[in-house]
Design an enzyme around this catalytic site. Structure first.
Site, mmCIF file in Angstrom:
data_model
loop_
_atom_site.group_PDB
_atom_site.id
_atom_site.type_symbol
_atom_site.label_atom_id
_atom_site.label_comp_id
_atom_site.label_asym_id
_atom_site.label_seq_id
_atom_site.Cartn_x
_atom_site.Cartn_y
_atom_site.Cartn_z
ATOM 1 N N GLY A 1 0.816 -1.197 0.000
ATOM 2 C CA GLY A 1 0.000 0.000 0.000
ATOM 3 C C GLY A 1 0.850 1.248 0.000
ATOM 4 O O GLY A 1 1.293 1.698 1.051
ATOM 5 N N THR A 2 1.077 1.765 -1.168
ATOM 6 C CA THR A 2 1.939 2.926 -1.262
ATOM 7 C C THR A 2 1.926 3.418 -2.698
ATOM 8 O O THR A 2 1.385 2.749 -3.578
ATOM 9 C CB THR A 2 3.371 2.548 -0.864
ATOM 10 O OG1 THR A 2 4.140 3.722 -0.740
ATOM 11 C CG2 THR A 2 4.005 1.672 -1.912
ATOM 12 N N THR A 3 2.481 4.594 -2.939
ATOM 13 C CA THR A 3 2.764 5.005 -4.319
ATOM 14 C C THR A 3 4.172 5.551 -4.366
ATOM 15 O O THR A 3 4.508 6.488 -3.644
ATOM 16 C CB THR A 3 1.810 6.112 -4.791
ATOM 17 O OG1 THR A 3 0.476 5.734 -4.517
ATOM 18 C CG2 THR A 3 1.985 6.355 -6.272
#
Lengths: 272, 249
Positions: free
Chosen positions: A55-57
């Site tokens: 969960g990240t960008t």
């Protein structure tokens, strides 16, 4: 990455294990396997247990003036936002950056470990390690832990003798060289903005704005990304942090509140 | 003193490692080998003992490739050389595999020297009985280098050096006559140095030249003969010039 030399060596068996020392910094540490009846099942369980959705960008791209690296700063545990201020761009050494996606501990530890190996390479060989070499060292280590539950999706960005370099390395053992990458649950949104706005000959400001916008749009649509959009630039003299903007504030910068004409206004109804 | 040369892991009372010194003796009995570094060329020359009539001389190459840009010649026990060369070749490829870049000359020299040192500090093994001359070009900067290692595991870089039989005489000659050369001049200097201790003739010398672009090139016997003839002619001319003015006076 030891090549199979059994066909060539004859006098060595006297101190067989010592062969590892000869090629010191590529031997990955190994540990004993757990005693269980069903090792494959155990492996699957272990992977499921630690398998985060990354969960990240994070994103990085090469352009005329070097490499632009950007990331959000949200850490989530399921639906709970555990932190809004995680440093996802890791400074391996003054001219190389790594991004973090996946398990935070895994990324931090192995990037630090990579920094150590890069420094040892410099000391032994009197020259900096190339981005190619550094990414390969990390990829080989991650490959040797394949199937044991590491979760790392990282990009190694740097500037070496051959110019700007960008590699994507993950815990499945994959390693790709490319001009543009985005990693994490918000990456599809980031790619949309990044790919449509990308030009090779941008200035540093234009590239930074593109990176910032791409992260912002990803945080807007992806629940697991948010916090602060950090943007770094890697040039011939090393990396430099350009900006760190809260994405909430970026939203109002891109979409400022405009006063709109009121069509219907609620008025006091006189008591009938 | 004789009591301290059985197990090599012990020092003698006056600080010698006798096995290492005996290994150096073995080197001193080996074929003469010379290496000369120029500005754009590096040359290795090795004394060739006359081949037995029935021997296939192509199978006794004394100057070998470790990689496209690195070559090695040695003096001493040839069987030990084979083992060391195999390990070095594997290391060159292993390095290419792990960091996607060719080795530098210094790196592979350090590796070979490290290997030689390991065998002076382990039980039950003897040191390698050879000294090596390693030449090559830095794959990034294109700078030529010449390194030497010996059985004790030390290594250093040289502008020109010799090892094996009569290496002292060759080194003296090189010290007197060395100057920065390039191309053909470097080859001539190497051959002149080797001719100090070897019978002249193309069939007694093996010479290999390395350039940045063309890698290692073994010189043909006829080519060597040609250069030897040139050298002899120059020597004769120098002799005549010395005698010439004296006669006039």
């Amino acid at each position: 990455m030891k090549l199979d030399t059994t066909g060539l060596e004859s006098a060595l068996p006297l101190f067989g294990a010592n062969c590892q020392m000869v090629d010191g910094f590529t031997a990955a540490p190994a540990f004993e396997l757990p005693t269980t009846l069903d090792f494959d099942g155990f492996q699957k369980e272990a992977i499921q247990m630690v398998k985060p959705a990354k969960g990240t960008t994070t994103l990085a791209f090469i352009f005329k003036e070097g490499v632009m690296v950007a990331a959000d700063s949200r850490a989530s545990m399921g639906g709970y936002i555990s932190s809004q201020s995680v440093k996802k761009i890791i400074e391996i050494n003054p001219y190389m950056l790594g991004t973090m996606a996946g398990g935070a501990a895994d990324c931090q530890f192995w990037h630090r470990n990579l920094g150590i190996k890069c420094r040892l390479h410099e000391l032994a060989n009197k020259r900096r390690i190339s981005v190619t070499g550094a990414s390969k060292l990390l990829a080989n280590i991650l490959y040797s832990y394949r199937g044991m539950g590491l979760s790392v999706g990282t990009m190694i960005a740097g500037w070496d003798e051959t110019g700007p370099g960008l590699y994507y390395v993950d815990s499945e053992g994959g390693r790709l060289k490319g001009p543009r990458f985005s990693v994490g649950s918000g990456s599809p949104y980031a790619y949309g903005v990044l790919d449509s706005g990308y030009r090779y000959d941008m200035s540093i400001e234009e590239a930074a704005e593109l990176a910032r916008r791409a992260i912002y749009h990803a945080t807007f649509r992806d629940g697991a990304s948010g916090g602060v959009a950090s943007v770094y630039h890697v040039g011939p003299n090393g990396w430099k942090k350009l900006s760190g903007d809260d994405v909430g504030e970026l939203h109002y910068k891109y979409y400022p509140v405009t006063p709109s004409t009121v069509e219907q206004e609620m008025v006091e109804v006189s008591a009938a | 003193m004789a009591r301290y040369d059985r197990a090599i892991t012990v020092f003698s009372p006056d600080g010698h490692l006798f096995q290492v010194e005996y290994a150096l003796e073995a080197v001193r009995k080996g074929n003469a080998a010379v290496g000369v570094r120029g500005t754009d060329t590096v040359v290795l020359g090795v004394e060739k003992k006359s081949a037995a009539k029935l021997q296939d001389s192509r199978s006794v190459r004394k100057i070998v490739n470790l990689d496209n840009h690195i070559a090695l010649a040695c003096a001493g026990l040839k069987a030990d050389a084979r083992v060391l060369i195999n390990r070095a070749r594997i290391e060159c490829q292993s390095h290419r595999l792990t960091v996607e870049d060719p080795v530098t000359v210094e790196y592979i020299t350090r590796y070979i020297a490290g290997l030689q040192q390991k065998y002076t500090q382990s039980g039950g093994v003897r040191p390698f009985g050879l000294s090596t001359l390693i030449i090559g070009f830095d794959p990034y900067t294109g700078v030529p280098s010449l390194y030497q290692t010996d059985p004790s595991g030390t290594f250093s870089a040289w502008k020109a050096n010799a090892t094996g039989r009569n290496s002292n005489s060759i080194r003296e000659f090189l010290e007197k006559n060395y100057k920065e050369t390039s191309g053909q001049e470097t080859i001539k200097l190497a051959i002149r140095a080797l001719l100090e201790v070897v019978e002249s003739g193309g069939k007694n010398i093996e010479v290999a030249v390395m350039t940045k672009d063309q890698g290692l090139r073994q010189l043909e016997e006829s080519e060597i003969d040609g250069i030897v003839a040139e050298i002899e002619a120059e020597k004769a001319a120098a002799e005549a010039a010395k005698k010439g003015p004296a006669r006039d006076a």
